[in-house]
Design a protein around this motif. Structure first.
Motif, short mmCIF file in Angstrom:
data_model
loop_
_atom_site.label_atom_id
_atom_site.label_comp_id
_atom_site.label_asym_id
_atom_site.label_seq_id
_atom_site.Cartn_x
_atom_site.Cartn_y
_atom_site.Cartn_z
N LEU A 1 0.82 -1.21 0.00
CA LEU A 1 0.00 0.00 0.00
C LEU A 1 0.85 1.26 0.00
CD1 LEU A 1 -2.89 -0.99 2.42
CD2 LEU A 1 -3.00 -0.67 -0.04
N MET A 2 1.96 1.25 0.74
CA MET A 2 2.85 2.42 0.75
C MET A 2 3.50 2.61 -0.61
SD MET A 2 2.49 3.90 3.58
CE MET A 2 3.78 5.10 3.39
N GLU A 3 3.82 1.52 -1.29
CA GLU A 3 4.40 1.62 -2.63
C GLU A 3 3.40 2.24 -3.61
OE1 GLU A 3 7.73 1.38 -4.88
OE2 GLU A 3 7.58 0.74 -2.80
N VAL A 4 2.15 1.79 -3.53
CA VAL A 4 1.09 2.36 -4.39
C VAL A 4 0.88 3.84 -4.06
CG1 VAL A 4 -1.39 2.26 -4.89
CG2 VAL A 4 -0.06 0.15 -4.78
N ALA A 5 0.84 4.16 -2.75
CA ALA A 5 0.65 5.56 -2.36
C ALA A 5 1.82 6.42 -2.82
CB ALA A 5 0.51 5.66 -0.84
N GLY A 6 3.03 5.88 -2.78
CA GLY A 6 4.19 6.63 -3.24
C GLY A 6 4.15 6.89 -4.74
N GLU B 1 3.98 12.28 -1.31
CA GLU B 1 4.56 13.60 -1.60
C GLU B 1 3.61 14.71 -1.16
OE1 GLU B 1 6.74 16.76 -2.50
OE2 GLU B 1 7.49 14.71 -2.48
N ARG B 2 2.31 14.54 -1.43
CA ARG B 2 1.34 15.57 -1.04
C ARG B 2 1.22 15.69 0.47
NH1 ARG B 2 -3.62 13.94 -4.46
NH2 ARG B 2 -2.29 12.21 -4.97
N LEU B 3 1.20 14.55 1.15
CA LEU B 3 1.12 14.59 2.61
C LEU B 3 2.41 15.14 3.21
CD1 LEU B 3 -0.67 11.19 3.30
CD2 LEU B 3 -1.63 13.48 3.52
N THR B 4 3.54 14.85 2.56
CA THR B 4 4.82 15.37 3.04
C THR B 4 4.84 16.90 2.94
OG1 THR B 4 5.94 13.36 2.34
CG2 THR B 4 7.31 15.27 2.71
N ALA C 1 8.20 11.48 6.96
CA ALA C 1 6.84 12.02 6.90
C ALA C 1 5.81 10.90 6.84
CB ALA C 1 6.69 12.93 5.69
N ALA C 2 6.08 9.88 6.03
CA ALA C 2 5.14 8.76 5.94
C ALA C 2 5.02 8.04 7.28
CB ALA C 2 5.60 7.79 4.86
N ASN C 3 6.13 7.92 7.98
CA ASN C 3 6.11 7.27 9.29
C ASN C 3 5.31 8.09 10.29
OD1 ASN C 3 7.07 6.25 11.92
ND2 ASN C 3 8.36 4.98 10.61
#
Length: 112
Positions: free
Chosen positions: A54-59, A65-68, A93-95
Motif C-alpha cells: 500500500l505504501m508503494e502504491v501511495a508513493g 509527496e502531497r502529505l509530506t 513524513a510517511a512514518n
C-alpha cells in the motif's frame, strides 16, 4: 549487553527448573513459545507485506509527496539538517503520518 541479560535470564530459568524438578514444564514452555513465535512471525510478515504494498502504491500515486508537503514545516523544525528533497524526508513524513492516523503496523514499512 541486552543479549547477555536475556541469556542470563534464560540460563537461570533453566537451572532453576532443573534444580526444582520442573524440567518437563520448562521444555514444554520453550516448545510452546517457539510455536507461538513462528505464528507471530508469519502474521507479521503478511501484515507488513500488505502495508509495504500500500505504501508503494501511495508513493507512486503521489499521495506520500502531497502529505509530506503538508507537514514539511514541522519536519524542517524537527530535522533541520535534512536537505530539501531528500528521500529521508518522505520516509520520515510517511512514518509520522501513519503514527498520527493510528496505523501502527504501517509505520514499519513506511520508514523503510
Amino acid at each position: 549487553m541486552l543479549n547477555a541479560i536475556w541469556a542470563c535470564m534464560i540460563l537461570l530459568a533453566v537451572l532453576y527448573g532443573a534444580a526444582t524438578g520442573h524440567m518437563a514444564e520448562v521444555t514444554n514452555a520453550a516448545l510452546d513459545s517457539a510455536g507461538e513465535a513462528v505464528s507471530l512471525c508469519i502474521t507479521m510478515a503478511g501484515v507488513v507485506a500488505l502495508w509495504m504494498g500500500l505504501m508503494e502504491v501511495a508513493g507512486k500515486a503521489g499521495l506520500v509527496e502531497r502529505l509530506t508537503r503538508g507537514i514539511r514545516p514541522f519536519l524542517r523544525f524537527l530535522f533541520p539538517r535534512i536537505p530539501q528533497g531528500h528521500p529521508a524526508g518522505e520516509y520520515i513524513a510517511a512514518n509520522i503520518i501513519a503514527n498520527v492516523l493510528g496505523l501502527g503496523w504501517a509505520c514499519t514499512p513506511a520508514g523503510q
